[in-house]
Enzyme design. Structure first.
Site, short mmCIF file in Angstrom:
data_model
loop_
_atom_site.label_atom_id
_atom_site.label_comp_id
_atom_site.label_asym_id
_atom_site.label_seq_id
_atom_site.Cartn_x
_atom_site.Cartn_y
_atom_site.Cartn_z
N HIS A 17 1.06 -1.25 0.11
CA HIS A 17 0.03 0.13 -0.11
C HIS A 17 0.83 1.24 -0.26
O HIS A 17 0.70 2.27 -0.83
CB HIS A 17 -0.77 0.21 1.20
N LYS A 41 -17.23 -5.83 7.96
CA LYS A 41 -15.55 -6.75 8.10
C LYS A 41 -15.34 -6.44 9.52
O LYS A 41 -15.28 -5.42 10.12
CB LYS A 41 -14.97 -5.79 7.00
N ARG A 90 -2.46 -6.37 -7.68
CA ARG A 90 -1.35 -7.35 -7.61
C ARG A 90 -1.51 -8.41 -8.46
O ARG A 90 -0.38 -9.14 -8.66
CB ARG A 90 -1.59 -7.91 -6.16
N SER A 128 -3.14 -7.40 3.72
CA SER A 128 -3.49 -7.24 5.08
C SER A 128 -3.70 -8.35 5.43
O SER A 128 -3.44 -8.62 6.92
CB SER A 128 -4.46 -5.98 5.12
#
Length: 160
Positions: A17, A41, A90, A128
């Site tokens: 990030h 979440k 990614r 993450s």
């Protein structure tokens, strides 16, 4: 150029990030890191903790601001006068998901553009979620996240 928003949960912010933030801060006049409040979440850190962590790691980038938000990204963009959504990629699977989101955001507001930036190869495996998993299993997260937040991650995991 324009003002852009880099949205995400950043739970926690990774070196991938941060690399995207540093590189795009050279492209846009202003970059806002939009930290999403997502009640669906389960996060390791509160949104306020994530905002403070990110502010700490980007403090030397004068054209980068950090702001928490909830609701539609388009609403934040309109409030901030931003015309560009920045998304880091990614892999192909990231592209498929982000392409759908870009199409939806374009439907909501055709005046907004989405810009994709590929991660550097050394970060293509990094997320993450993987950082949290490695830390929870007692592995070393050095090199995966900014040095200054490693103690926060360890402390938070040990308290759970």
């Amino acid at each position: 150029m324009k003002k852009a928003i880099f949205p995400g949960s950043f739970d926690p912010i990774t070196n991938g990030h941060l690399d995207i933030i540093k590189r795009t801060s050279k492209v846009f006049e202003e970059l806002i890191v939009g930290v999403l409040v997502n009640p669906e979440k389960v996060s390791l850190f509160t949104v306020d903790e994530r905002v403070e962590q990110i502010k700490n790691v980007v403090k030397n980038l004068p054209n980068v601001r950090v702001k928490k938000f909830s609701g539609l990204l388009i609403e934040l963009m309109n409030k901030e006068g931003a015309g560009v959504i920045l998304k880091g990629l990614r892999s192909i699977s990231d592209f498929e998901y982000e392409f759908q989101m870009a199409s939806l955001n374009n439907k909501l507001d055709p005046s907004k553009e989405t810009v994709f930036m590929m991660t550097k190869a050394k970060y293509c495996y990094l997320s993450s979620s993987s950082v949290k998993q490695v830390a929870m299993l007692g592995g070393c997260i050095k090199g995966l996240v900014p040095e200054q937040i490693i103690p926060d991650i360890i402390r938070k995991i040990n308290s759970k």
